[in-house]
Design an enzyme around this catalytic site. Structure first.
Site, PDB file in Angstrom:
ATOM      1  CE1 TYR A  60      -3.606   2.173   0.816  1.00  0.00           C
ATOM      2  CE2 TYR A  60      -2.597   3.202   2.420  1.00  0.00           C
ATOM      3  CZ  TYR A  60      -3.681   3.084   1.648  1.00  0.00           C
ATOM      4  OH  TYR A  60      -3.850   4.603   2.070  1.00  0.00           O
TER       5      TYR A  60
ATOM      6  CD  GLU B 242      -8.008   7.555   4.997  1.00  0.00           C
ATOM      7  OE1 GLU B 242      -8.325   7.747   6.299  1.00  0.00           O
ATOM      8  OE2 GLU B 242      -7.158   7.067   4.658  1.00  0.00           O
TER       9      GLU B 242
ATOM     10  CD1 TRP C 180      -4.073   2.523   4.885  1.00  0.00           C
ATOM     11  CD2 TRP C 180      -5.920   2.622   6.064  1.00  0.00           C
ATOM     12  NE1 TRP C 180      -4.231   2.457   4.136  1.00  0.00           N
ATOM     13  CE2 TRP C 180      -5.436   2.861   4.443  1.00  0.00           C
ATOM     14  CE3 TRP C 180      -7.302   3.708   6.384  1.00  0.00           C
ATOM     15  CZ2 TRP C 180      -6.555   2.817   3.505  1.00  0.00           C
ATOM     16  CZ3 TRP C 180      -8.391   3.607   5.738  1.00  0.00           C
ATOM     17  CH2 TRP C 180      -7.958   3.597   4.089  1.00  0.00           C
TER      18      TRP C 180
END
Length: 204
Positions: free
Chosen positions: A31, A53, A61
């Site tokens: 990522y 988000e 995350w």
């Protein structure tokens, strides 16, 4: 057979330096190396990232990345027209889905945000144009030497948050909005020691 110490030291020196927030988890590394900070202009994927988000609030995350494919399956690949029509039965199904974050407020926020997305598309022509105007349609190129200097919110993120809330969006506080701006390349917040800082800069 064990590698000689000098060869192992050489391999370590050859490893690219990354932002301090990036762990060694392969999913996180991928990522960081290929998505985070790359300018994104696809309305559909911008919507997806804003929803994710918001879901991340209070979580890591990496947790969300591990659930992303489950979210795409559960939320009809983040089709805002379909999400905007979710009813109580669909919400109940989502709350029973172990592959996603089973938080009623965050699920309800996704529905409201889909409705807000449709309003923006109707009134302003597109989600991409609406969002990128906060950086005047040009990625901001920052040059932070270390992670501690990277802000968690900016005036632009605060303005985005206020405008989205006026349109009925939820889970879009200034910190969420700035994390979103970082993720979709509205700002280049790779630290200057990270090999991706220059690469992302060149993409702009």
């Amino acid at each position: 057979m064990n590698q000689p110490l000098h060869l192992l030291q050489g391999l370590i020196l050859m490893l690219p330096e990354r932002c301090a927030w990036c762990s060694a988890d392969p999913l996180y590394v991928d990522y960081h190396d290929h998505e985070w900070g790359v300018p994104l202009h696809d309305d559909h994927r911008l919507f997806e990232m804003l929803i994710l988000e918001g879901v991340q609030a209070g979580l890591s995350w990496l947790t969300i990345l591990r659930k992303r494919e489950h979210y795409r399956a559960a939320f009809d690949d983040f089709d805002p027209e379909r999400i905007a029509r979710y009813d109580a039965a669909k919400i109940a199904d989502l709350l029973a889905n172990p592959g996603i974050v089973r938080n009623h407020l965050k699920i309800a926020a996704a529905i409201r945000n889909a409705q807000g997305y449709l309003t923006i598309r109707e009134q302003q022509g597109g989600f991409n144009a609406f969002l990128w105007r906060y950086v005047e349609f040009q990625p901001r190129q920052n040059a932070w030497p270390t992670l501690v200097e990277v802000p968690t919110r900016t005036p632009e993120a605060e303005a985005m948050s206020r405008d989205l809330k006026r349109l009925g969006f939820n889970f879009v506080g200034p910190t969420v909005c700035y994390a979103f701006m970082q993720a979709v390349g509205m700002v280049n917040d790779h630290t200057t020691n990270c090999f991706r800082h220059r690469e992302v800069q060149e993409l702009a």
